[in-house]
Design a protein around this motif. Structure first.
Motif, PDB file in Angstrom:
ATOM      1  N   ILE A 131      46.404 -23.967 -47.497  1.00 15.44           N
ATOM      2  CA  ILE A 131      47.325 -24.485 -46.599  1.00 15.44           C
ATOM      3  C   ILE A 131      47.900 -23.489 -45.486  1.00 15.44           C
ATOM      4  O   ILE A 131      48.251 -22.482 -46.131  1.00 15.44           O
ATOM      5  CB  ILE A 131      48.639 -24.974 -47.185  1.00 15.44           C
ATOM      6  N   VAL A 132      47.730 -23.724 -44.349  1.00 13.44           N
ATOM      7  CA  VAL A 132      48.029 -22.835 -43.312  1.00 13.44           C
ATOM      8  C   VAL A 132      49.508 -23.343 -42.455  1.00 13.44           C
ATOM      9  O   VAL A 132      49.511 -24.391 -42.157  1.00 13.44           O
ATOM     10  CB  VAL A 132      47.173 -22.661 -42.114  1.00 13.44           C
ATOM     11  N   ILE A 133      50.699 -22.653 -42.659  1.00 16.30           N
ATOM     12  CA  ILE A 133      51.950 -23.173 -42.224  1.00 16.30           C
ATOM     13  C   ILE A 133      52.684 -22.065 -41.267  1.00 16.30           C
ATOM     14  O   ILE A 133      52.321 -20.814 -41.332  1.00 16.30           O
ATOM     15  CB  ILE A 133      52.892 -23.285 -43.269  1.00 16.30           C
ATOM     16  N   ASP A 134      53.026 -22.431 -40.071  1.00 14.62           N
ATOM     17  CA  ASP A 134      53.647 -21.613 -39.103  1.00 14.62           C
ATOM     18  C   ASP A 134      55.100 -21.894 -38.897  1.00 14.62           C
ATOM     19  O   ASP A 134      55.651 -22.937 -39.046  1.00 14.62           O
ATOM     20  CB  ASP A 134      52.985 -22.060 -37.630  1.00 14.62           C
ATOM     21  N   ALA A 164      39.406 -23.286 -31.455  1.00 17.87           N
ATOM     22  CA  ALA A 164      39.529 -22.114 -32.056  1.00 17.87           C
ATOM     23  C   ALA A 164      39.850 -21.993 -33.547  1.00 17.87           C
ATOM     24  O   ALA A 164      39.977 -20.947 -34.271  1.00 17.87           O
ATOM     25  CB  ALA A 164      40.694 -21.438 -31.241  1.00 17.87           C
ATOM     26  N   ILE A 165      40.214 -23.244 -34.082  1.00 18.86           N
ATOM     27  CA  ILE A 165      40.504 -23.169 -35.362  1.00 18.86           C
ATOM     28  C   ILE A 165      39.208 -23.463 -36.450  1.00 18.86           C
ATOM     29  O   ILE A 165      39.277 -23.780 -37.690  1.00 18.86           O
ATOM     30  CB  ILE A 165      41.719 -24.188 -35.931  1.00 18.86           C
ATOM     31  N   GLY A 166      38.208 -23.664 -35.750  1.00 21.86           N
ATOM     32  CA  GLY A 166      36.943 -23.882 -36.363  1.00 21.86           C
ATOM     33  C   GLY A 166      36.878 -25.403 -37.005  1.00 21.86           C
ATOM     34  O   GLY A 166      37.427 -26.324 -36.470  1.00 21.86           O
ATOM     35  N   ARG A 167      36.401 -25.287 -38.335  1.00 22.08           N
ATOM     36  CA  ARG A 167      36.276 -26.709 -39.083  1.00 22.08           C
ATOM     37  C   ARG A 167      37.540 -26.919 -39.857  1.00 22.08           C
ATOM     38  O   ARG A 167      37.502 -28.058 -40.778  1.00 22.08           O
ATOM     39  CB  ARG A 167      35.170 -26.361 -40.262  1.00 22.08           C
ATOM     40  N   ALA A 168      38.546 -26.163 -39.615  1.00 22.73           N
ATOM     41  CA  ALA A 168      39.976 -26.386 -40.410  1.00 22.73           C
ATOM     42  C   ALA A 168      40.289 -27.814 -39.883  1.00 22.73           C
ATOM     43  O   ALA A 168      40.414 -28.054 -38.523  1.00 22.73           O
ATOM     44  CB  ALA A 168      40.988 -25.247 -40.132  1.00 22.73           C
ATOM     45  N   ARG A 169      41.012 -28.537 -40.640  1.00 23.34           N
ATOM     46  CA  ARG A 169      41.767 -29.843 -40.247  1.00 23.34           C
ATOM     47  C   ARG A 169      43.217 -29.571 -39.834  1.00 23.34           C
ATOM     48  O   ARG A 169      43.906 -28.694 -40.386  1.00 23.34           O
ATOM     49  CB  ARG A 169      41.827 -30.765 -41.397  1.00 23.34           C
ATOM     50  N   ARG A 170      43.637 -30.392 -39.115  1.00 24.07           N
ATOM     51  CA  ARG A 170      45.181 -30.171 -38.576  1.00 24.07           C
ATOM     52  C   ARG A 170      45.720 -31.622 -38.777  1.00 24.07           C
ATOM     53  O   ARG A 170      45.498 -32.570 -38.286  1.00 24.07           O
ATOM     54  CB  ARG A 170      45.272 -29.800 -37.143  1.00 24.07           C
ATOM     55  N   MET A 171      47.000 -31.270 -39.394  1.00 20.11           N
ATOM     56  CA  MET A 171      48.085 -32.382 -39.602  1.00 20.11           C
ATOM     57  C   MET A 171      49.175 -31.919 -38.672  1.00 20.11           C
ATOM     58  O   MET A 171      49.918 -31.314 -38.820  1.00 20.11           O
ATOM     59  CB  MET A 171      48.588 -32.342 -41.002  1.00 20.11           C
ATOM     60  N   GLN A 172      49.385 -33.088 -37.902  1.00 18.05           N
ATOM     61  CA  GLN A 172      50.612 -33.044 -36.960  1.00 18.05           C
ATOM     62  C   GLN A 172      51.771 -33.622 -37.627  1.00 18.05           C
ATOM     63  O   GLN A 172      51.733 -34.236 -38.537  1.00 18.05           O
ATOM     64  CB  GLN A 172      50.334 -34.026 -35.519  1.00 18.05           C
ATOM     65  N   VAL A 194      43.715 -26.990 -44.409  1.00 18.71           N
ATOM     66  CA  VAL A 194      44.646 -27.799 -43.649  1.00 18.71           C
ATOM     67  C   VAL A 194      45.651 -27.121 -43.244  1.00 18.71           C
ATOM     68  O   VAL A 194      46.468 -26.267 -43.762  1.00 18.71           O
ATOM     69  CB  VAL A 194      45.120 -29.063 -44.682  1.00 18.71           C
ATOM     70  N   ILE A 195      45.841 -27.393 -41.847  1.00 15.48           N
ATOM     71  CA  ILE A 195      46.977 -26.769 -41.059  1.00 15.48           C
ATOM     72  C   ILE A 195      47.832 -27.598 -40.754  1.00 15.48           C
ATOM     73  O   ILE A 195      47.969 -28.707 -40.200  1.00 15.48           O
ATOM     74  CB  ILE A 195      46.346 -26.318 -39.571  1.00 15.48           C
ATOM     75  N   ILE A 196      49.355 -27.075 -41.190  1.00 22.27           N
ATOM     76  CA  ILE A 196      50.485 -28.159 -40.825  1.00 22.27           C
ATOM     77  C   ILE A 196      51.033 -27.470 -39.443  1.00 22.27           C
ATOM     78  O   ILE A 196      51.620 -26.430 -39.479  1.00 22.27           O
ATOM     79  CB  ILE A 196      51.414 -27.681 -41.927  1.00 22.27           C
ATOM     80  N   ASP A 197      50.768 -28.329 -38.468  1.00 22.68           N
ATOM     81  CA  ASP A 197      51.129 -27.871 -37.120  1.00 22.68           C
ATOM     82  C   ASP A 197      52.163 -28.542 -36.479  1.00 22.68           C
ATOM     83  O   ASP A 197      51.954 -29.747 -35.897  1.00 22.68           O
ATOM     84  CB  ASP A 197      49.689 -28.063 -36.383  1.00 22.68           C
ATOM     85  N   THR A 198      53.349 -28.091 -36.669  1.00 22.29           N
ATOM     86  CA  THR A 198      54.658 -28.541 -36.352  1.00 22.29           C
ATOM     87  C   THR A 198      54.603 -29.224 -34.903  1.00 22.29           C
ATOM     88  O   THR A 198      55.040 -30.129 -34.339  1.00 22.29           O
ATOM     89  CB  THR A 198      55.689 -27.999 -37.091  1.00 22.29           C
TER      90      THR A 198
END
Length: 622
Positions: A237-240, A206-214, A188-192
């Motif tokens: 968990i992926v955080i930028d 480009a993120i493949g099968r990963a899910r994104r939470m805005q 799950v990507i936390i995409d601020t």
């Protein structure tokens, strides 16, 4: 050692209805990287004249960003240069043209183009009107994490550090794709700011099968991080751009729940995080602790030191110095502990060579200097801690003389173990190194006869002076002097100056017997030493007189030894060579008296000031 390069990753299976432009290979490394930049979509939002110039530009594939500022000429920026795109300044109509073709600007003044990775950032005036745009090209670079592929597969949390523009977000996007597509993990990507997965409701492939939470507003990122763990059962968990204390605490909460974290933070090196109170918790947090005497002596440090407060949130830290040169800290705990103790950690540097292989080299830290003998005095009281922290002692410039038993020479033969040396013996050894006592051979070479040609030893008649102190000085310095109670058998008279003024009979007796009278200024050890040496013609103007300071302390306990050592270091390393006054630690009246005598031995002045129990010495230069 060398890791083999990664093959070109496959494109994600589920392509959107409006797929991005086909990947391009980097010319300098076509076997390792692929790039998808969707550049035509970004050019479409620009005004016609600017768009046409960029479409014909020979370096458009290397475009970094386009800058449009109201009333200024439009500018295109490339990795190593920047150039103007038109002679006409940007008008408000040009800005409105761009704004109408991008998505909604969020709370951080960022917008995007749907289904792309491009980022459009706005500059506003005080009224909230947009007066400038930064149109940054977003690229999906496949194969960028070949240097750390082995670390990603371990399942440990990874923190990426680096300056803006070095490629942290690009690497983060590729890590998410590898974990989701090739390692089959729930990501799950936390995409601020919608930088990782692009603008719009459908994430970029480009993120493949990963899910994104805005994230609705940037200040709510920490809440979305916790929500992702509680509601969607992620394994990763992926955080930028972790940038606030709440986000750092949320990251720790996630890590303690057993979820792998992959995040980025601004800061070139791990030292930047240690010094940043907001983000220091990512590497364990920093706290001040007071060490015991034995531990401080073992470490060779002060008693108040900084230590890591807790286990770090991220197990691995990566410093992205350049796009293809990264420094890896596989054990953040050891790295932080080494830095806090003043040691440079061993560095693991990973680079990519011309053939696309990852080269890993180990850089050994420079050998530390010889560990000084620690000063183990009692810590300052809370009221004086702030005052002392800015002095010479806190700066670490008062370096004690190393013990004589430490050697720099190399001996290939095994040596027998050194005998245990107590702290008092060690201090006596330091004193002997600094103030060597005269041996009998030295005395016989320097002393032929007494002051009047008499044979040695010299018989001295003391008056008004402590006999015990005189005997202690004579015995310690091995002086050829014998004290006598008979003035008729004396070769000289040694009298206290204050007593001598009021004793005319003593002056008359000495005159009748032709005995020299040597006056002593005060009944202190340094004055007695100076007078006895003058009596034996050992006084050498301009040369510091030797002596053995072991005779200054009475009981020889730790407090006395530490106090005299502190005063000696202050005089020898600061007051005399630098000509600067020094304040010592608070001591008892008895110990301060010993310090005064030691300072007087150097022919310097000192005063006591402050109220008990914080009364202490201040030593002044000559």
């Amino acid at each position: 050692m060398i890791f083999s390069g990664n093959n070109l990753p496959e494109q994600p299976n589920h392509q959107p209805s409006n797929p991005p432009s086909p990947p391009r290979s980097l010319a300098q490394d076509s076997e390792t990287f692929q790039i998808t930049d969707d550049l035509p979509q970004l050019l479409d939002i620009l005004p016609g004249p600017i768009r046409q110039v960029l479409q014909r530009h020979p370096q458009r594939d290397k475009l970094v960003e386009v800058v449009l500022d109201l009333g200024r000429r439009p500018e295109a920026r490339f990795p190593n240069a920047a150039e103007y795109l038109s002679d006409q300044p940007v008008t408000r109509a040009d800005l409105d043209y761009c704004i109408e073709r991008v998505g909604m600007f969020s709370g951080d003044n960022r917008a995007g183009i749907e289904r792309t990775l491009h980022r459009i950032s706005a500059i506003r005036n005080r009224a909230g009107e947009v007066i400038g745009l930064t149109c940054r090209v977003g690229r999906a670079v496949f194969g960028t994490i070949g240097m750390i592929r082995d670390l990603v597969e371990t399942g440990r949390s990874i923190l990426m550090l680096g300056r803006p523009g070095v490629g942290k977000t690009t690497a983060l996007r590729e890590v998410a794709r590898i974990l989701a597509d090739e390692l089959n993990k729930r990501v799950v990507i936390i995409d601020t700011s919608n930088e990782i997965a692009g603008d719009g409701d459908i994430p970029h492939p480009a993120i493949g099968r990963a899910r994104r939470m805005q994230v609705a507003r940037p200040e709510l990122q920490h809440q979305v991080m916790i929500e992702a763990v509680e509601n969607h059962m992620p394994e990763v968990i992926v955080i930028d751009e972790i940038g606030t204390e709440l986000e750092a605490l949320a990251a720790r909460t996630i890590a303690e729940r057993g979820v792998q974290l992959v995040g980025t933070a601004h800061g070139n090196r791990i030292e930047n995080l240690i010094k940043n109170p907001t983000l220091s918790d990512l590497v364990g947090g920093i706290q001040s602790v007071t060490l015991g005497d034995e531990e401080a002596r073992r470490r060779g440090s002060q008693k108040s030191v900084l230590e890591r407060k807790a286990p770090p949130t991220f197990d691995i830290a990566i410093e992205m110095l350049e796009r293809q040169r990264w420094i890896v800290h596989e054990n953040v705990s050891e790295t932080v502990d080494s830095l806090l103790r003043g040691r440079q950690p061993n560095l693991q540097v990973r680079t990519v060579d011309e053939t696309g292989n990852v080269v890993v080299t180990q850089e050994q830290a420079a050998a530390p200097a010889l560990r000084p003998v620690p000063f183990t005095g009692t810590p300052l009281t809370p009221g004086l801690a702030g005052k002392s922290s800015s002095g010479w002692r806190a700066s670490g410039q008062m370096t004690p003389v190393p013990p004589a038993r430490e050697s720099f020479s190399y001996n290939p033969l095994p040596e027998p173990p050194l005998p245990f040396i107590s702290e008092r013996q060690q201090f006596d050894q330091l004193l002997n190194d600094s103030f060597p006592a005269l041996s009998e051979a030295d005395l016989s070479a320097q002393l032929g006869t007494g002051p009047n040609g008499e044979d040695l030893p010299l018989h001295v008649y003391p008056y008004g002076l402590g006999r015990h102190q005189l005997e202690q000085v004579i015995q310690t310095l091995n002086l050829p002097i014998v004290l006598t109670k008979d003035i008729d058998g004396a070769d000289a008279v040694l009298a206290l100056r204050s007593h001598l003024k009021n004793h005319s009979k003593l002056r008359l007796l000495a005159k009748n017997r032709q005995l020299p009278i040597h006056a002593v200024k005060s009944n202190s050890i340094p004055q007695i030493v100076r007078s006895l040496r003058r009596l034996l013609h050992l006084e050498d103007v301009g040369v510091e007189e030797p002596g053995n300071l072991a005779l200054l302390y009475t009981n020889g306990d730790d407090d006395e030894i530490e106090a005299l050592e502190e005063a000696r270091l202050a005089v020898e390393q600061i007051v005399i060579p630098k000509g600067q006054p020094v304040e010592l630690l608070p001591r008892s009246a008895k110990v301060r008296k010993m310090q005064h005598e030691l300072v007087e031995h150097y022919r310097l002045k000192s005063t006591s000031f402050g109220e008990e129990p914080n009364r202490r010495l201040r030593i002044y230069p000559a």
